[in-house]
Write an enzyme that holds these catalytic residues in place. Structure first.
Site, mmCIF file in Angstrom:
data_model
loop_
_atom_site.group_PDB
_atom_site.id
_atom_site.type_symbol
_atom_site.label_atom_id
_atom_site.label_comp_id
_atom_site.label_asym_id
_atom_site.label_seq_id
_atom_site.Cartn_x
_atom_site.Cartn_y
_atom_site.Cartn_z
ATOM 1 N N HIS A 183 30.958 14.543 -5.806
ATOM 2 C CA HIS A 183 30.938 13.037 -6.382
ATOM 3 C C HIS A 183 32.013 12.740 -7.189
ATOM 4 O O HIS A 183 32.305 13.470 -8.086
ATOM 5 C CB HIS A 183 29.405 12.943 -7.521
ATOM 6 C CG HIS A 183 28.422 13.459 -6.921
ATOM 7 N ND1 HIS A 183 27.435 12.595 -6.193
ATOM 8 C CD2 HIS A 183 27.880 14.863 -6.370
ATOM 9 C CE1 HIS A 183 26.295 13.451 -5.835
ATOM 10 N NE2 HIS A 183 26.533 14.547 -5.947
ATOM 11 N N HIS A 191 30.706 17.925 -0.469
ATOM 12 C CA HIS A 191 29.679 17.631 -1.509
ATOM 13 C C HIS A 191 30.320 17.648 -2.952
ATOM 14 O O HIS A 191 30.648 18.504 -3.657
ATOM 15 C CB HIS A 191 28.474 18.759 -1.558
ATOM 16 C CG HIS A 191 27.504 18.263 -2.600
ATOM 17 N ND1 HIS A 191 26.159 18.596 -2.492
ATOM 18 C CD2 HIS A 191 27.413 17.475 -3.583
ATOM 19 C CE1 HIS A 191 25.395 18.336 -3.254
ATOM 20 N NE2 HIS A 191 26.075 17.338 -4.016
ATOM 21 N N ASP A 197 30.688 19.712 -6.300
ATOM 22 C CA ASP A 197 29.428 18.749 -6.556
ATOM 23 C C ASP A 197 30.119 17.852 -7.762
ATOM 24 O O ASP A 197 30.440 16.789 -7.667
ATOM 25 C CB ASP A 197 27.974 19.277 -7.534
ATOM 26 C CG ASP A 197 27.048 18.637 -7.362
ATOM 27 O OD1 ASP A 197 26.948 17.726 -6.770
ATOM 28 O OD2 ASP A 197 25.858 19.077 -7.712
ATOM 29 N N ASP A 198 30.102 18.279 -9.250
ATOM 30 C CA ASP A 198 30.550 17.535 -10.160
ATOM 31 C C ASP A 198 31.518 18.379 -11.018
ATOM 32 O O ASP A 198 31.038 18.968 -12.192
ATOM 33 C CB ASP A 198 29.389 16.945 -11.038
ATOM 34 C CG ASP A 198 28.595 16.060 -10.227
ATOM 35 O OD1 ASP A 198 28.834 14.861 -10.078
ATOM 36 O OD2 ASP A 198 27.492 16.745 -9.856
ATOM 37 N N HIS A 248 20.593 14.182 -0.683
ATOM 38 C CA HIS A 248 20.259 15.484 -1.470
ATOM 39 C C HIS A 248 18.984 15.630 -1.475
ATOM 40 O O HIS A 248 17.972 14.825 -1.454
ATOM 41 C CB HIS A 248 20.586 15.141 -3.140
ATOM 42 C CG HIS A 248 21.955 15.040 -3.514
ATOM 43 N ND1 HIS A 248 23.036 14.182 -2.619
ATOM 44 C CD2 HIS A 248 22.531 15.540 -4.441
ATOM 45 C CE1 HIS A 248 24.137 14.525 -3.426
ATOM 46 N NE2 HIS A 248 23.794 15.533 -4.453
ATOM 47 N N GLU A 292 17.172 20.239 -4.254
ATOM 48 C CA GLU A 292 18.149 20.779 -5.436
ATOM 49 C C GLU A 292 16.954 21.046 -6.455
ATOM 50 O O GLU A 292 16.627 22.279 -6.576
ATOM 51 C CB GLU A 292 18.961 19.688 -5.785
ATOM 52 C CG GLU A 292 19.515 20.335 -7.063
ATOM 53 C CD GLU A 292 20.567 19.055 -7.587
ATOM 54 O OE1 GLU A 292 20.210 17.906 -7.290
ATOM 55 O OE2 GLU A 292 21.558 19.315 -8.508
HETATM 56 N N1 HPA Z 1 22.416 16.090 -7.856
HETATM 57 C C1 HPA Z 1 21.868 14.677 -7.718
HETATM 58 N N2 HPA Z 1 22.503 13.706 -8.089
HETATM 59 C C2 HPA Z 1 23.743 13.753 -8.455
HETATM 60 C C3 HPA Z 1 24.369 14.849 -8.741
HETATM 61 C C4 HPA Z 1 23.513 16.138 -8.213
HETATM 62 O O1 HPA Z 1 23.844 17.467 -8.399
HETATM 63 N N3 HPA Z 1 25.803 15.084 -9.140
HETATM 64 C C5 HPA Z 1 25.918 13.694 -9.125
HETATM 65 N N4 HPA Z 1 24.523 12.870 -8.947
HETATM 66 ZN ZN ZN Z 2 25.288 16.274 -5.547
#
Ligand code: HPA
Ligand code: ZN
Length: 342
Positions: A26, A24, A285-286, A204, A207
């Site tokens: 991006h 996971h 994630d990011d 996703h 969340e």
């Molecule tokens: N959630 C949804 N979209 C996203 C995320 C995330 O954590 N990171 C980059 N796009």
């Molecule tokens: Zn994500």
């Protein structure tokens, strides 16, 4: 620092050294402020920030949308094939430092095509970067194209058609961006088309959105993995079903903390879900926006949660079980994880 015991040092060393996958991530979210400035300069783009320190200071988020606004703005410096290559190379250098041996990374083509960047340029740069990572570090890879769920299903069909000439370069399809008010069912038809083309799908869900979104991602979109999924705990029956099916949840602890899903990591449900027998693992994630890569996520969880040595090994094993690697390769890494001593 809370709960910092000598014992946790040993757990961190183990977590850091174990082979892991990242499922996971991006790639646009791995754009560090230094590279943001370098690419802005290269492409003659004026940033609203004076320097790297000002960028980092701006990374305070109240929810998912407040992050997405900054994340999409940052992605505007990515224009050429070389930019996408440089981005991917920088991420893989960080992954290798964390003993990540296999990555399955997301990209958001619509973020680039809507700025006039050709999807072929994006894919060529990412693929060249992934090949470089394989040749340099032996890191194997999969590339997952995501649809932006705040846009319409028709927009997803448009980008899918643009991607068709490059389908041999794409290993799967996902769904990201603002979750609230954008349920999985909104993308029922495009997901059917993607599955028909033979690609595995993920999404996703859970969340910021409710447990029902996790259920409909499984039932309606027929995903093989849920990204995040942490809000499944609001439905105990769903938790039991996910455990029974060994449906993976690609959990991202520092992301959940920074986006206020669990503002205090001590409240994070990672350990609870692991104890319930779910196939959860740790992802970043990011990482440029949320404070760290895979090992930083492990370190933060070890400090905040009562994780045991067995939990750490299980998280690493789950990261292979949930991957799209061949079964024999998974088995090999899993036996390494069971036997590695620090
Ligand atoms: N959630 C949804 N979209 C996203 C995320 C995330 O954590 N990171 C980059 N796009
Ligand atoms: Zn994500």
């Amino acid at each position: 620092m809370t709960g910092y015991l000598p014992h946790s040092d040993a757990l961190k060393r183990l977590a850091n050294k174990l082979p892991k996958t990242e499922l996971h991530l991006h790639i646009e979210g791995s754009l560090e402020p230094e590279l943001l400035f370098e690419l802005a300069q290269r492409n003659n783009i004026t940033l609203t920030y004076a320097d790297v320190a000002e960028v980092r200071a701006a990374y305070q988020f109240s929810d998912l949308q407040s992050f997405l606004d900054i994340y999409y703005a940052g992605a505007a410096v990515l224009i050429t094939e070389q930019d996408f290559f440089d981005l991917t190379r920088a991420y893989l250098e960080r992954a290798d430092a964390d003993n990540v041996v296999h990555v399955e990374i997301f990209f958001d083509p619509q973020t680039h095509t809507e700025r006039g960047v050709d999807i072929g340029v994006v894919i060529a740069g990412l693929r060249r970067g992934l090949l470089w990572g394989e040749a340099t570090f032996g890191i194997t890879n999969k590339l997952i194209m995501c649809f932006l769920r705040h846009l319409e299903e028709q927009d997803a069909f448009t980008v899918w058609e643009q991607a068709l000439p490059y389908l041999q370069e794409i290993d799967g399809v996902g769904l990201d961006s603002g979750e609230r008010g954008n349920p999985p069912e909104k993308f029922k038809n495009i997901y059917a088309a993607v599955r028909e083309a033979g690609l595995p799908v993920v999404a996703h869900a859970g969340e910021e959105g409710p447990a029902e979104y996790v259920r409909s991602a499984v039932d309606v979109l027929k995903v093989s993995r849920i990204d995040h999924g942490v809000r499944c705990i609001e439905d105990p029956l769903l938790v039991a079903e996910l455990a029974e099916a060994r449906m993976p949840l690609t959990v991202c602890p520092l992301s959940n903390q920074k986006l206020q899903v669990y503002p205090d990591l001590a409240d994070h449900t990672l350990k609870f879900l692991l104890d319930k027998g779910l196939c959860v693992m740790v992802n970043s994630d990011d990482p440029a926006y949320f404070g760290g890569y895979v090992n930083a996520n492990f370190d933060a969880c070890i400090e905040a949660l009562p994780l045991t040595e067995m939990d750490i090994r299980q998280l690493a094993k789950n990261s292979f079980e949930a991957s799209w690697l061949p079964e024999s390769v998974k088995a090999d890494y899993i036996s390494q994880i069971e036997t590695l001593q620090i």
